[in-house]
Design an enzyme around this catalytic site. Structure first.
Site, PDB file in Angstrom:
ATOM      1  CG  ASP A 100      -2.212  -1.310   0.562  1.00 51.28           C
ATOM      2  OD1 ASP A 100      -3.330  -0.873   1.374  1.00 51.28           O
ATOM      3  OD2 ASP A 100      -2.164  -2.259   1.056  1.00 51.28           O
ATOM      4  CG  HIS A 156      -3.844   6.009   4.327  1.00 53.76           C
ATOM      5  ND1 HIS A 156      -3.901   6.468   5.664  1.00 53.76           N
ATOM      6  CD2 HIS A 156      -4.205   4.506   4.363  1.00 53.76           C
ATOM      7  CE1 HIS A 156      -3.906   5.184   6.886  1.00 53.76           C
ATOM      8  NE2 HIS A 156      -4.210   3.923   5.282  1.00 53.76           N
ATOM      9  CG  LEU A 157      -8.168  10.071   0.779  1.00 58.09           C
ATOM     10  CD1 LEU A 157      -8.677  10.940  -0.536  1.00 58.09           C
ATOM     11  CD2 LEU A 157      -9.178   9.900   1.784  1.00 58.09           C
ATOM     12  CG  HIS A 158      -7.363   1.989   1.981  1.00 57.44           C
ATOM     13  ND1 HIS A 158      -7.039   1.342   1.725  1.00 57.44           N
ATOM     14  CD2 HIS A 158      -7.970   2.841   3.015  1.00 57.44           C
ATOM     15  CE1 HIS A 158      -6.245   1.572   3.020  1.00 57.44           C
ATOM     16  NE2 HIS A 158      -6.773   2.790   4.391  1.00 57.44           N
TER      17      HIS A 158
HETATM   18  P1  5GP Z   1      -4.964   1.793   7.251  1.00 55.96           P
HETATM   19  O1  5GP Z   1      -5.461   0.397   8.192  1.00 55.96           O
HETATM   20  O2  5GP Z   1      -4.043   2.481   8.298  1.00 55.96           O
HETATM   21  O3  5GP Z   1      -6.508   2.101   7.018  1.00 55.96           O
HETATM   22  O4  5GP Z   1      -4.201   1.935   5.717  1.00 55.96           O
HETATM   23  C1  5GP Z   1      -2.429   1.223   5.856  1.00 55.96           C
HETATM   24  C2  5GP Z   1      -2.666   0.597   4.666  1.00 55.96           C
HETATM   25  O5  5GP Z   1      -1.232   0.266   4.336  1.00 55.96           O
HETATM   26  C3  5GP Z   1      -2.629  -0.819   4.572  1.00 55.96           C
HETATM   27  O6  5GP Z   1      -4.091  -1.239   3.269  1.00 55.96           O
HETATM   28  C4  5GP Z   1      -1.243  -1.915   4.260  1.00 55.96           C
HETATM   29  O7  5GP Z   1      -1.502  -2.804   3.864  1.00 55.96           O
HETATM   30  C5  5GP Z   1      -0.864  -0.412   3.799  1.00 55.96           C
HETATM   31  N1  5GP Z   1       0.715  -0.668   3.670  1.00 55.96           N
HETATM   32  C6  5GP Z   1       1.201  -0.222   4.990  1.00 55.96           C
HETATM   33  N2  5GP Z   1       3.265  -0.601   4.882  1.00 55.96           N
HETATM   34  C7  5GP Z   1       2.786  -0.701   3.631  1.00 55.96           C
HETATM   35  C8  5GP Z   1       4.153  -0.779   2.714  1.00 55.96           C
HETATM   36  O8  5GP Z   1       5.318  -0.373   2.627  1.00 55.96           O
HETATM   37  N3  5GP Z   1       3.903   0.291   1.761  1.00 55.96           N
HETATM   38  C9  5GP Z   1       2.880   0.716   0.642  1.00 55.96           C
HETATM   39  N4  5GP Z   1       2.160   0.353   0.038  1.00 55.96           N
HETATM   40  N5  5GP Z   1       1.300  -0.241   1.144  1.00 55.96           N
HETATM   41  C10 5GP Z   1       2.196  -0.376   3.205  1.00 55.96           C
END
Ligand code: 5GP
Length: 117
Positions: free
Chosen positions: A33, A103-105
């Site tokens: 991330d 996506h899975l964190h």
């Molecule tokens: P969400 O908030 O949708 O559950 O998670 C999206 C994740 O994508 C966030 O943790 C954010 O930090 C990550 N993220 C956003 N843009 C990018 C990027 O350009 N590259 C990477 N590697 N992670 C990203």
């Protein structure tokens, strides 16, 4: 779909923006991330465009199983299998989802509190 409509994760899949890749196979991709919320914070995504967990249905049975079974493989590559980790899928507005690609964190490297905010 035009390039402007692609999610950031689709652009990573297509190699249009860089990512620090941990693992990939035909079906999925794991990368660090960009804004880590823990010492280890990796995102595991299907290469197929699926919006989120709520978009899953029976046609995704094999892919969803594959994604979940890939988690322990990624955990071993990261060396977090013994200390433990958390797997999170944010879904929709109240779930805190910001990128509309499933996506899975995978979070690890410190004790994680519960309940989440
Ligand atoms: P969400 O908030 O949708 O559950 O998670 C999206 C994740 O994508 C966030 O943790 C954010 O930090 C990550 N993220 C956003 N843009 C990018 C990027 O350009 N590259 C990477 N590697 N992670 C990203």
């Amino acid at each position: 779909m035009t390039s402007e409509e692609k999610t950031i994760f689709k652009k990573i899949i297509d190699g249009e923006i860089p990512a620090n890749v941990v693992f990939q196979d035909d079906l999925c991709l794991a990368f660090h991330d960009a804004f880590p919320q823990a010492p280890v914070h990796v995102l595991l995504i299907p290469k197929q465009e699926i919006e989120n967990v709520d978009s899953l249905d029976d046609q995704h049975r094999d892919l969803a199983g594959h994604l979940l079974l890939t988690v322990p493989k990624v955990a071993r590559l990261l060396g977090i299998e013994d200390s433990g980790y958390r797997v999170v899928a944010n879904c929709g507005k109240d779930g805190g989802q910001s990128v509309d690609h499933l996506h899975l964190h995978i979070l690890a490297g410190r004790p994680l509190t519960w309940p989440p905010g």
